[in-house]
Design an enzyme around this catalytic site. Sequence first.
Site, PDB file in Angstrom:
ATOM      1  CG  HIS A  23      -1.944  -1.090   1.253  1.00 62.58           C
ATOM      2  ND1 HIS A  23      -2.739  -1.344   2.351  1.00 62.58           N
ATOM      3  CD2 HIS A  23      -2.308  -1.996   0.305  1.00 62.58           C
ATOM      4  CE1 HIS A  23      -3.542  -2.375   2.075  1.00 62.58           C
ATOM      5  NE2 HIS A  23      -3.292  -2.789   0.842  1.00 62.58           N
ATOM      6  CG  HIS A  75      -7.595  -3.125   2.392  1.00 59.84           C
ATOM      7  ND1 HIS A  75      -8.505  -3.041   3.423  1.00 59.84           N
ATOM      8  CD2 HIS A  75      -6.859  -4.221   2.639  1.00 59.84           C
ATOM      9  CE1 HIS A  75      -8.326  -4.051   4.263  1.00 59.84           C
ATOM     10  NE2 HIS A  75      -7.323  -4.793   3.807  1.00 59.84           N
TER      11      HIS A  75
HETATM   12  C1  LIG Z   1       0.254  -7.408  -4.645  1.00 58.87           C
HETATM   13  C2  LIG Z   1      -0.625  -6.257  -4.265  1.00 58.87           C
HETATM   14  C3  LIG Z   1      -1.728  -6.465  -3.440  1.00 58.87           C
HETATM   15  C4  LIG Z   1      -2.562  -5.401  -3.085  1.00 58.87           C
HETATM   16  N1  LIG Z   1      -3.724  -5.654  -2.398  1.00 58.87           N
HETATM   17  C5  LIG Z   1      -4.643  -4.659  -2.279  1.00 58.87           C
HETATM   18  C6  LIG Z   1      -5.957  -4.927  -1.801  1.00 58.87           C
HETATM   19  O1  LIG Z   1      -6.337  -6.071  -1.550  1.00 58.87           O
HETATM   20  N2  LIG Z   1      -6.815  -3.878  -1.674  1.00 58.87           N
HETATM   21  C7  LIG Z   1      -6.451  -2.600  -1.985  1.00 58.87           C
HETATM   22  O2  LIG Z   1      -7.252  -1.689  -1.813  1.00 58.87           O
HETATM   23  N3  LIG Z   1      -5.226  -2.321  -2.467  1.00 58.87           N
HETATM   24  C8  LIG Z   1      -4.332  -3.329  -2.652  1.00 58.87           C
HETATM   25  N4  LIG Z   1      -3.119  -3.059  -3.220  1.00 58.87           N
HETATM   26  C9  LIG Z   1      -2.775  -1.657  -3.528  1.00 58.87           C
HETATM   27  C10 LIG Z   1      -3.428  -1.096  -4.786  1.00 58.87           C
HETATM   28  O3  LIG Z   1      -3.511  -2.063  -5.803  1.00 58.87           O
HETATM   29  C11 LIG Z   1      -2.606   0.129  -5.220  1.00 58.87           C
HETATM   30  O4  LIG Z   1      -2.694   1.093  -4.203  1.00 58.87           O
HETATM   31  C12 LIG Z   1      -3.076   0.741  -6.536  1.00 58.87           C
HETATM   32  O5  LIG Z   1      -3.016  -0.206  -7.584  1.00 58.87           O
HETATM   33  C13 LIG Z   1      -2.234   1.956  -6.904  1.00 58.87           C
HETATM   34  O6  LIG Z   1      -2.717   2.496  -8.101  1.00 58.87           O
HETATM   35  P1  LIG Z   1      -1.844   3.486  -8.997  1.00 58.87           P
HETATM   36  O7  LIG Z   1      -2.651   3.764 -10.213  1.00 58.87           O
HETATM   37  O8  LIG Z   1      -1.396   4.605  -8.148  1.00 58.87           O
HETATM   38  O9  LIG Z   1      -0.523   2.692  -9.388  1.00 58.87           O
HETATM   39  P2  LIG Z   1      -0.305   1.211  -9.932  1.00 58.87           P
HETATM   40  O10 LIG Z   1      -1.509   0.399  -9.724  1.00 58.87           O
HETATM   41  O11 LIG Z   1       0.979   0.768  -9.357  1.00 58.87           O
HETATM   42  O12 LIG Z   1      -0.153   1.412 -11.506  1.00 58.87           O
HETATM   43  C14 LIG Z   1       0.984   2.001 -12.068  1.00 58.87           C
HETATM   44  C15 LIG Z   1       1.183   1.432 -13.460  1.00 58.87           C
HETATM   45  O13 LIG Z   1       2.212   2.188 -14.105  1.00 58.87           O
HETATM   46  C16 LIG Z   1       3.049   1.317 -14.835  1.00 58.87           C
HETATM   47  N5  LIG Z   1       4.368   1.953 -14.951  1.00 58.87           N
HETATM   48  C17 LIG Z   1       5.296   2.109 -13.989  1.00 58.87           C
HETATM   49  N6  LIG Z   1       6.376   2.744 -14.482  1.00 58.87           N
HETATM   50  C18 LIG Z   1       6.119   2.998 -15.781  1.00 58.87           C
HETATM   51  C19 LIG Z   1       6.863   3.613 -16.816  1.00 58.87           C
HETATM   52  N7  LIG Z   1       8.081   4.114 -16.575  1.00 58.87           N
HETATM   53  N8  LIG Z   1       6.323   3.686 -18.061  1.00 58.87           N
HETATM   54  C20 LIG Z   1       5.073   3.177 -18.295  1.00 58.87           C
HETATM   55  N9  LIG Z   1       4.323   2.573 -17.338  1.00 58.87           N
HETATM   56  C21 LIG Z   1       4.842   2.493 -16.097  1.00 58.87           C
HETATM   57  C22 LIG Z   1       3.068   0.054 -13.996  1.00 58.87           C
HETATM   58  O14 LIG Z   1       3.437  -1.078 -14.780  1.00 58.87           O
HETATM   59  C23 LIG Z   1       1.645  -0.019 -13.459  1.00 58.87           C
HETATM   60  O15 LIG Z   1       0.805  -0.782 -14.288  1.00 58.87           O
HETATM   61  C24 LIG Z   1      -2.260  -4.101  -3.556  1.00 58.87           C
HETATM   62  C25 LIG Z   1      -1.150  -3.892  -4.382  1.00 58.87           C
HETATM   63  C26 LIG Z   1      -0.346  -4.953  -4.756  1.00 58.87           C
HETATM   64  C27 LIG Z   1       0.829  -4.700  -5.665  1.00 58.87           C
END
Ligand SMILES: Cc1cc2nc3c(=O)[nH]c(=O)nc-3n(C[C@H](O)[C@H](O)[C@H](O)COP(=O)(O)OP(=O)(O)OC[C@H]3O[C@@H](n4cnc5c(N)ncnc54)[C@H](O)[C@@H]3O)c2cc1C
Length: 576
Positions: A514, A552
């Site tokens: 998280h 979460h």
């Molecule tokens: C294993 C795991 C379990 C989790 N369990 C839960 C849960 O049960 N419940 C919950 O609420 N939250 C959970 N979380 C947390 C939640 O999924 C994250 O907080 C959320 O996905 C964050 O969203 P985001 O869009 O900020 O970033 P992310 O979801 O991290 O998305 C970022 C994206 O950017 C891409 N990226 C990175 N760098 C680059 C680049 N240089 N060029 C192009 N693309 C790039 C990545 O590949 C990724 O797909 C979990 C996370 C993980 C990893």
Amino acid sequence: MGYHCSLRAWLPALAAASLAVSSNSQPTTRIDYLIIGGGPAGLVLAERLSQRAAKNVVLLEAGPDSIDDPNVSIPAYYPLIQDKKPNYVTEPDANLGGYAPGIAQGHTLGGGAAVNGMAYCRGSSSLFDDWAETSGNEGLAWDSMLEEFKEVSRYRDPPHADYEQFVNASGYGNGPVEVSRSSGLTGFEFPFARAIEAELGLQQQDLTDGTGIGIDLGLSSIFAKNRTRSHPRNTFGIIAEGRPNLQIIHSARVTKVHFEGTTAVGVTYQFGGEAVEVEAAEIIVSAGAINTPRLLMLSGVGPREKLEALGISVVSDNPEVGANLRDHPFSIMQLQVTPEVLTVWQWLSNETQAVIAHEQYAANASGPLGWNNGYSFAAFRLPDSAWPEGVDNTHYLSLPEDRPHVLIQFSTVPFIPSPNSTIIAWASLMQPEAAGSVSLRSADYRDGPLIHTNFYGSEGDKAAALWTYKKLREILRRPEVSHLIVAERYPGPDVISDEAIWAAMGQQTYSFRHAVGTAAIGKALDSNWRVKGLKGIRVVDSSAFPFPTTCHPQAVVYALASRAAKDILLGDSCKK
Ligand SMILES: Cc1cc2nc3c(=O)[nH]c(=O)nc-3n(C[C@H](O)[C@H](O)[C@H](O)COP(=O)(O)OP(=O)(O)OC[C@H]3O[C@@H](n4cnc5c(N)ncnc54)[C@H](O)[C@@H]3O)c2cc1C
Ligand SMILES: *[C@@H]1O[C@H](CO)[C@@H](O)[C@H](O)[C@H]1NC(C)=O
Ligand SMILES: *[C@@H]1O[C@H](CO)[C@@H](O)[C@H](O)[C@H]1NC(C)=O
Ligand SMILES: *[C@@H]1O[C@H](CO)[C@@H](O)[C@H](O)[C@H]1NC(C)=O
Ligand SMILES: *[C@@H]1O[C@H](CO)[C@@H](O)[C@H](O)[C@H]1NC(C)=O
Ligand SMILES: *[C@@H]1O[C@H](CO)[C@@H](O)[C@H](O)[C@H]1NC(C)=O
Ligand SMILES: *[C@@H]1O[C@H](CO)[C@@H](O)[C@H](O)[C@H]1NC(C)=O
């Protein structure tokens, strides 16, 4: 004819037939918005911004598409996901006796929400009011965010769930992401909840309606009926797919943002072994809490001394980039349970159960494969009596009354390899005082990031973690639940003194995955998501959280991006 400075001026989406999710194309048009990263933030932005037919939107995602991957879509399979879930190595953490917990992130269209455990929660309303105040963005206050939650999500009850659960569906609208309760139980949920109720006097709540404290039987981002994961790719991605003004390109990793002076003008990305350069009027970084600060720093935006030490020329000295890393660190116990508990081990390793589980899911999406392996949890405050004399607890006591300090949860997914059917239970800090950091190992984008977790990094954090872990153990020894437990496998019954417990915790402490805060709104960013001191570049994702949510976080990422899309469109329509 210009846009009015009103959201009602949004144009309806154009229907079109072109395939937008592609693995072999380069943007060919003028790009108005270039989004980096296709997690919940990036895909919500792509869908919302491309509603304006006159705006050309391109999204670049480093990972592959996973729309057809059963490990992603079948809820119970999430622990099997490997390649789409890189685990970033962290530095040995002195607070954990030198253990390095690692931090996993999603790496596919859908981001973390395509690989996560699907727990869906929102937490204490006062947190959002704090965010609004510290960032200067009123749209982040709870009342406003509740409207965003309604726009991005809907609640549906599973047709055959035969147990009682309090769900307050008034906090849901008819948005794309479907949230449901489980269609069945592992057998551990209620006994665990009853033991918590008896020990701590907490009541069952729905922690998605603004309530922060209580016992929650859990809601999940799973389609109620067909029991498949509901995530950014198969919700917002599907809605936006086919719009002629949107291109989503996967397997395209951005390695650098280019600037002219202090204005961002384009990026370089790696695609099929080649470096591709594109220009864009506005860049939005949504690469997640590890990769957003990493990319900014690789591009010369971050703490001056750290960048100069690596030979990176500084575009903007921004000490808040990569600082303020917070997570929900947790320490686990692992326990062998009786065969009545339907654990991952049962559907994976017990031949009889495995056959039944696969038949049930294939027949009508029933059975344990349609659940996220069972969980229930409780979020609560430490009583005053929990604080040892002399420990500085000012951070904890300064938090508003609705804000839980800690959370305990169980899951049937073992963390320590075991030949027997086991569960884990953990004690987690939800509002940690100490922050870690993300920086770079070198100026080479291929080198992994340098992450200091600093889990349990203040004496208040340490006291809260130790007290909660011991309380969790007392709860699991209560009669409401102990009849399901064969033996405590970790830390084990001979680990008794505080010193021995603390040492055992250090070896089995994890990131909840998280991570947030590494490009926080109001700190690294101005109130309209712009990286301070720069033009043409914003950050919208979990990095922008000023402080962690009280449970979460995924629900909040969707809502935050929905809010940010309005701020961006409104700001751009009104500026002259
Ligand atoms: C294993 C795991 C379990 C989790 N369990 C839960 C849960 O049960 N419940 C919950 O609420 N939250 C959970 N979380 C947390 C939640 O999924 C994250 O907080 C959320 O996905 C964050 O969203 P985001 O869009 O900020 O970033 P992310 O979801 O991290 O998305 C970022 C994206 O950017 C891409 N990226 C990175 N760098 C680059 C680049 N240089 N060029 C192009 N693309 C790039 C990545 O590949 C990724 O797909 C979990 C996370 C993980 C990893
Ligand atoms: C699903 O996970 C299993 C176990 O990790 C792995 O062997 C399999 O290749 C994965 N499937 C896909 C499509 O990635
Ligand atoms: C349900 O949630 C709404 C906010 O979403 C809140 O105003 C209301 O008090 C809640 N109802 C109950 C019964 O808790
Ligand atoms: C499951 O149901 C949802 C909502 O009806 C739908 O969008 C999705 O495509 C379905 N998934 C599968 C794999 O059938
Ligand atoms: C395997 O499943 C069967 C059928 O439910 C059950 O009777 C048996 O106890 C299970 N075995 C173990 C070792 O848990
Ligand atoms: C699923 O089908 C089985 C028979 O194959 C039946 O016993 C069960 O009631 C069905 N469950 C649901 C949830 O429809
Ligand atoms: C744990 O599993 C092993 C291997 O199947 C078995 O031999 C052993 O009896 C089990 N232990 C207990 C306490 O059930």
